[in-house]
Design a protein around this motif. Structure first.
Motif: not given
Length: 400
Positions: A171-178, A91-109
Motif C-alpha cells: 500500500p505504501l510503495v505501489a505508487r512510487i516511481n521506479p 503487479h499481482v500484489a498491487a492488483k490483489s490489494h486493489a481488489s481486496a479493498r474493493a471487496r471491503g477486505t482489510g489490510y490485515r486479512a
C-alpha cells in the motif's frame, strides 16, 4: 495390457488438461503465471548449473564454474531471473490489494493470506534442516561442512524475506516511481565504488534494488507500461549493463561467484538492477505472444501446475541437489560433473547430464512436501482461489 494402461494414462492426462483449461476464468492473464513459472525455473536451473559441491580433506565446499571458467558468465544472464519474479510480484500484489479493498477486505486479512502462501512451506524446510544439522554434527561431521550445506539449503529464504517485506509495504510503495529506488541504488554504488566508501551501505540496495522491478510491476497494474515501455526498458537496461561491465568495472556474472571481491547480487549492484530492467522490458514484450501460446490447453496446464507448487520447487531445489551429491559419494570415487572441481570445459556437459537426476530428486521432495504449500489454499475471505485438479469439476483456477 501395457498398451491399454498407456491409453488409459493418456486419457487421464487429457482429461486433467481439459479440467484445468475449463476451470480457468476467461479474463485470467495466463502470461503472468507463465512469467512467474519461468522466473522460478530459471533460478532453479541456474543454481544447478553453477553450484558444485566438492569434497576435500576438510569436508565439503562450494565451487562455481564461473570462477574457473569466467567466459561462462552469459549463463548467469539467462538464468538470473529474480527481477522478473519481483516484476510479477509487484503487479499481482498491487492488483490483489486493489481488489481486496474493493471487496471491503482489510489490510490485515489481505496480508495474512499473502504471507501464509509464502511462509507455510518454509516451516518444513527449517524443521528438516534443523534435524539434519543436528544429526550431522552428532555423527562427527565438521562444523564447516555443516555450515556450507545448511547455508546452501536455506539460501532461498533471503529472497522470501525481501519479497515478504515488499508485499507488506505494497500500500505504501505501489505508487512510487521506479526512478526513486533506482536513484538510491545509483548513489549507494557511487559511495561504495566511486568514492571508496564503506561496504555496509550496499545492504540498502537489498531493499532498493528489488523495489525497482516491484514498483514497475505496480505501474504495470495501473496500465502505465506499454509495449513502447518494454522496448525502452530492454534497450536502455541492456545498454546500461554493458557500459557498467565494460567501463565501470562491474563483474560480468549476474550471480555471486565464490572468491570474487564484488558480487552483483549480494547485495544487488547498479549493474544487476540495470540488467533486471532489461529483463522486465523483455517480459513485457513477450507477454502478448506468450498469452496467445498459452491458449493451448496443454501448455496452460503445465504452467498452472508449476504455479501450484512454485514455492515448494524453489525451497527444495537446493536440497535435491545436495541429496543427489551425497548419494553419489556412495560410489566411492568422485563422479564427473557432480563432485569434481568445475575447472575444465568437460565439466559443463557432465553437469548438464546430471540435471535430470536433480529433477528426479526434486520430484521426490515435491511429493513429500507439496501439501505444506497447497494444503491451506482455498477460497477464504480475501484469499486466492485455486483449481483442485483432483476433483472432477473444479470451479476456478487460483487467482493471482
Amino acid at each position: 495390457m501395457r498398451d491399454l494402461r498407456d491409453l488409459r494414462g493418456l486419457r487421464g492426462l487429457r482429461a486433467l488438461v481439459r479440467r484445468v483449461d475449463d476451470a480457468t476464468p476467461p479474463d485470467r492473464d495466463r502470461a503472468v503465471d507463465a512469467l512467474r513459472a519461468l522466473a522460478i525455473l530459471g533460478v532453479v536451473l541456474g543454481h544447478w548449473l553453477v553450484t558444485a559441491i566438492v569434497p576435500d580433506s576438510g569436508g565439503l565446499h562450494v565451487a562455481s564454474p564461473l570462477r574457473h571458467l569466467p567466459w561462462l558468465a552469459p549463463i548467469s544472464w539467462v538464468f538470473q531471473t529474480l527481477a522478473v519474479f519481483f516484476l510479477v510480484g509487484g503487479h499481482v500484489a498491487a492488483k490483489s490489494h486493489a481488489s481486496a479493498r474493493a471487496r471491503g477486505t482489510g489490510y490485515r486479512a489481505w496480508l495474512t493470506v499473502r504471507l501464509a502462501r509464502l511462509f507455510r512451506p518454509v516451516a518444513a524446510v527449517l524443521v528438516l534442516w534443523t534435524v539434519a544439522a543436528g544429526c550431522m554434527l552428532a555423527s562427527g561431521a565438521g562444523l564447516e561442512t555443516v555450515h556450507t550445506l545448511v547455508k546452501l539449503a536455506l539460501s532461498p529464504l533471503w529472497f522470501l524475506l525481501v519479497f515478504a517485506a515488499l508485499t507488506a509495504a505494497t500500500p505504501l510503495v505501489a505508487r512510487i516511481n521506479p526512478l526513486w529506488p533506482l536513484a538510491v541504488v545509483l548513489h549507494v554504488d557511487l559511495i561504495r565504488f566511486g568514492l571508496g566508501g564503506p561496504s555496509w551501505p550496499g545492504w540498502i540496495n537489498v531493499a532498493a534494488g528489488w523495489l525497482v522491478p516491484y514498483t514497475l510491476g505496480a505501474a504495470w497494474t495501473r496500465g502505465e507500461l506499454t509495449r513502447r515501455s518494454g522496448w525502452v526498458l530492454l534497450t536502455g537496461g541492456a545498454a546500461a549493463t554493458a557500459g557498467l561491465v565494460l567501463w565501470a568495472g562491474y563483474p560480468a556474472s549476474m550471480v555471486g561467484v565464490p572468491g570474487a571481491t564484488v558480487s552483483n547480487l549480494d547485495p544487488p549492484t547498479l549493474a544487476a538492477v540495470a540488467f533486471g530492467l532489461a529483463q522486465c522490458g523483455l517480459a513485457l514484450l513477450v507477454r502478448e505472444p506468450l498469452g496467445r501460446w498459452l491458449r493451448r490447453p496443454a501448455a496452460w496446464a503445465a504452467v498452472a501446475l508449476v504455479n501450484l507448487s512454485a514455492m515448494t520447487v524453489f525451497l527444495w531445489h537446493q536440497t535435491a541437489l545436495m541429496a543427489v551429491t551425497a548419494l553419489g559419494l556412495l560410489a566411492g570415487s568422485p563422479l564427473p560433473g557432480l563432485h569434481t572441481v568445475p575447472d575444465g570445459l568437460g565439466w559443463v556437459p557432465a553437469r548438464i547430464a546430471w540435471l535430470p537426476v536433480f529433477a528426479a530428486g526434486l520430484a521426490v521432495c515435491w511429493a513429500a512436501f507439496r501439501t505444506y504449500e497447497q494444503g491451506g489454499r482455498g477460497s477464504g475471505r480475501g484469499g486466492p482461489r485455486v483449481v483442485r485438479v483432483h476433483r472432477p469439476a473444479p470451479k476456478s483456477v487460483r487467482r493471482a
